[in-house]
Motif scaffolding. Structure first.
Motif, PDB file in Angstrom:
ATOM      1  N   PHE A 147       0.844  -1.200   0.000  1.00  8.56           N
ATOM      2  CA  PHE A 147       0.000   0.000   0.000  1.00  8.56           C
ATOM      3  C   PHE A 147       0.877   1.246   0.000  1.00  8.56           C
ATOM      4  CE2 PHE A 147      -1.900   3.401   2.580  1.00  8.56           C
ATOM      5  CZ  PHE A 147      -3.006   3.677   1.795  1.00  8.56           C
ATOM      6  N   LEU A 148       0.684   2.076  -0.980  1.00  7.28           N
ATOM      7  CA  LEU A 148       1.411   3.343  -1.046  1.00  7.28           C
ATOM      8  C   LEU A 148       0.442   4.486  -0.788  1.00  7.28           C
ATOM      9  CD1 LEU A 148       3.671   2.925  -4.209  1.00  7.28           C
ATOM     10  CD2 LEU A 148       4.334   2.742  -1.824  1.00  7.28           C
ATOM     11  N   SER A 149       0.849   5.401   0.089  1.00  8.82           N
ATOM     12  CA  SER A 149       0.036   6.592   0.314  1.00  8.82           C
ATOM     13  C   SER A 149       0.009   7.418  -0.961  1.00  8.82           C
ATOM     14  CB  SER A 149       0.633   7.445   1.430  1.00  8.82           C
ATOM     15  OG  SER A 149       0.453   6.837   2.656  1.00  8.82           O
ATOM     16  N   LYS A 150      -1.145   7.933  -1.271  1.00  8.08           N
ATOM     17  CA  LYS A 150      -1.295   8.790  -2.443  1.00  8.08           C
ATOM     18  C   LYS A 150      -1.828  10.136  -1.978  1.00  8.08           C
ATOM     19  CE  LYS A 150      -0.685   6.195  -6.253  1.00  8.08           C
ATOM     20  NZ  LYS A 150       0.434   6.445  -7.098  1.00  8.08           N
ATOM     21  N   VAL A 151      -1.419  11.167  -2.665  1.00 10.56           N
ATOM     22  CA  VAL A 151      -1.957  12.491  -2.400  1.00 10.56           C
ATOM     23  C   VAL A 151      -2.172  13.139  -3.763  1.00 10.56           C
ATOM     24  CG1 VAL A 151       0.312  13.594  -2.144  1.00 10.56           C
ATOM     25  CG2 VAL A 151      -1.663  14.617  -1.050  1.00 10.56           C
ATOM     26  N   GLU A 152      -3.292  13.823  -3.915  1.00 12.63           N
ATOM     27  CA  GLU A 152      -3.567  14.479  -5.181  1.00 12.63           C
ATOM     28  C   GLU A 152      -2.719  15.740  -5.290  1.00 12.63           C
ATOM     29  OE1 GLU A 152      -7.495  15.624  -7.172  1.00 12.63           O
ATOM     30  OE2 GLU A 152      -7.952  13.761  -6.077  1.00 12.63           O
ATOM     31  N   VAL A 153      -2.018  15.857  -6.381  1.00 17.24           N
ATOM     32  CA  VAL A 153      -1.112  16.980  -6.590  1.00 17.24           C
ATOM     33  C   VAL A 153      -1.444  17.633  -7.928  1.00 17.24           C
ATOM     34  CG1 VAL A 153       1.315  17.634  -6.916  1.00 17.24           C
ATOM     35  CG2 VAL A 153       0.725  15.870  -5.254  1.00 17.24           C
ATOM     36  N   VAL A 154      -1.564  18.953  -7.931  1.00 14.13           N
ATOM     37  CA  VAL A 154      -1.708  19.692  -9.184  1.00 14.13           C
ATOM     38  C   VAL A 154      -0.314  19.752  -9.807  1.00 14.13           C
ATOM     39  CG1 VAL A 154      -2.290  21.916 -10.236  1.00 14.13           C
ATOM     40  CG2 VAL A 154      -3.667  21.046  -8.332  1.00 14.13           C
ATOM     41  N   THR A 155      -0.174  19.156 -10.977  1.00 14.58           N
ATOM     42  CA  THR A 155       1.142  19.037 -11.616  1.00 14.58           C
ATOM     43  C   THR A 155       1.601  20.356 -12.213  1.00 14.58           C
ATOM     44  OG1 THR A 155       0.247  18.472 -13.785  1.00 14.58           O
ATOM     45  CG2 THR A 155       0.628  16.627 -12.223  1.00 14.58           C
ATOM     46  N   ARG A 156       2.880  20.398 -12.536  1.00 13.33           N
ATOM     47  CA  ARG A 156       3.466  21.567 -13.192  1.00 13.33           C
ATOM     48  C   ARG A 156       2.721  21.882 -14.490  1.00 13.33           C
ATOM     49  NH1 ARG A 156       8.770  22.974 -11.892  1.00 13.33           N
ATOM     50  NH2 ARG A 156       9.160  23.522 -14.059  1.00 13.33           N
ATOM     51  N   GLY A 157       2.403  20.844 -15.241  1.00 13.59           N
ATOM     52  CA  GLY A 157       1.676  21.042 -16.498  1.00 13.59           C
ATOM     53  C   GLY A 157       0.310  21.654 -16.275  1.00 13.59           C
ATOM     54  N   GLN A 158      -0.360  21.231 -15.197  1.00 10.20           N
ATOM     55  CA  GLN A 158      -1.699  21.753 -14.909  1.00 10.20           C
ATOM     56  C   GLN A 158      -1.672  23.223 -14.500  1.00 10.20           C
ATOM     57  OE1 GLN A 158      -2.567  18.511 -12.142  1.00 10.20           O
ATOM     58  NE2 GLN A 158      -4.284  17.883 -13.428  1.00 10.20           N
ATOM     59  N   TRP A 159      -0.646  23.649 -13.772  1.00 10.52           N
ATOM     60  CA  TRP A 159      -0.618  25.065 -13.371  1.00 10.52           C
ATOM     61  C   TRP A 159       0.134  25.959 -14.341  1.00 10.52           C
ATOM     62  CZ3 TRP A 159       4.017  27.422 -12.049  1.00 10.52           C
ATOM     63  CH2 TRP A 159       5.008  26.684 -11.427  1.00 10.52           C
ATOM     64  N   GLY A 160       0.733  25.377 -15.372  1.00  6.82           N
ATOM     65  CA  GLY A 160       1.353  26.181 -16.414  1.00  6.82           C
ATOM     66  C   GLY A 160       2.792  26.567 -16.143  1.00  6.82           C
ATOM     67  N   ALA A 161       3.539  25.701 -15.480  1.00  7.53           N
ATOM     68  CA  ALA A 161       4.941  25.992 -15.167  1.00  7.53           C
ATOM     69  C   ALA A 161       5.770  26.111 -16.441  1.00  7.53           C
ATOM     70  CB  ALA A 161       5.531  24.871 -14.303  1.00  7.53           C
ATOM     71  N   ALA A 162       6.727  27.020 -16.400  1.00  9.87           N
ATOM     72  CA  ALA A 162       7.727  27.093 -17.470  1.00  9.87           C
ATOM     73  C   ALA A 162       8.687  25.928 -17.282  1.00  9.87           C
ATOM     74  CB  ALA A 162       8.484  28.422 -17.382  1.00  9.87           C
ATOM     75  N   ALA A 163       9.333  25.501 -18.356  1.00  8.18           N
ATOM     76  CA  ALA A 163      10.316  24.415 -18.272  1.00  8.18           C
ATOM     77  C   ALA A 163      11.508  24.880 -17.437  1.00  8.18           C
ATOM     78  CB  ALA A 163      10.777  24.018 -19.660  1.00  8.18           C
ATOM     79  N   PRO A 164      12.056  23.993 -16.596  1.00  8.99           N
ATOM     80  CA  PRO A 164      13.239  24.370 -15.825  1.00  8.99           C
ATOM     81  C   PRO A 164      14.445  24.523 -16.760  1.00  8.99           C
ATOM     82  CG  PRO A 164      12.776  22.034 -15.537  1.00  8.99           C
ATOM     83  CD  PRO A 164      11.656  22.605 -16.354  1.00  8.99           C
ATOM     84  N   GLN A 165      15.372  25.377 -16.356  1.00 12.20           N
ATOM     85  CA  GLN A 165      16.593  25.536 -17.149  1.00 12.20           C
ATOM     86  C   GLN A 165      17.478  24.300 -17.010  1.00 12.20           C
ATOM     87  OE1 GLN A 165      17.866  29.273 -15.532  1.00 12.20           O
ATOM     88  NE2 GLN A 165      16.670  30.427 -17.023  1.00 12.20           N
TER      89      GLN A 165
END
Length: 157
Positions: free
Chosen positions: A1-19
């Motif tokens: 059993f692995l704990s799961k947590v819902e996370v808003v991903t970088r793609g969902q919030w519109g993050a720029a690509a890291p350098q």
């Protein structure tokens, strides 16, 4: 059993690509808690603020990405910053053996909500169960390691 947590991903919030991205060599031994000093309530306001924080970190501070691994919105939503297993830019001299979680808000005069604290607890449990944290990790505030008010006087109340 692995704990799961819902996370808003970088793609969902519109993050720029890291350098660039540097991977942590081992599971993090420390979790460093921060605050952003900017409060957000709803998901759209929080996502707009994430874009602002990332832009400020990358343009004004010359970081290669947003500094934190995860952020907790005023709506108690967990947002992906750099994510699991990535070296952050959050606490000079302490980034290679820790992950940073930032509460979105200012906690010099008020405490984060019990729901926001619960979101972090779930995230930490998830991190341990998935091997991202050492099972016996140390929880610190930014001020424990640097001369700063962050994460605020009321973070631990």
């Amino acid at each position: 059993f692995l704990s799961k947590v819902e996370v808003v991903t970088r793609g969902q919030w519109g993050a720029a690509a890291p350098q660039c991205r540097e991977t942590l060599k081992y599971p993090a031994q420390r979790v460093i808690i921060h605050h952003t000093a900017l409060h957000c309530g709803g998901i759209q306001e929080c996502m707009d603020q994430l874009i602002h924080i990332q832009r400020m970190h990358m343009q004004d501070r010359n970081f290669d990405d947003i500094g934190y691994n995860f952020l907790i919105g005023g709506d108690c939503t967990v947002y992906e910053g750099r994510g699991w297993g990535v070296v952050g830019t959050h606490t000079k001299g302490n980034n290679h053996n820790s992950l940073a979680i930032a509460f979105m808000g200012n906690f010099n005069n008020e405490s984060p909500s019990p729901a926001a604290k619960s979101s972090v607890k779930q995230l930490l449990q998830c991190g341990v169960s998935q091997g991202h944290f050492h099972p016996v990790f140390i929880l610190l505030g930014h001020r424990d390691l640097r001369d700063t008010e962050c994460p605020g006087d009321y973070m631990l109340h």
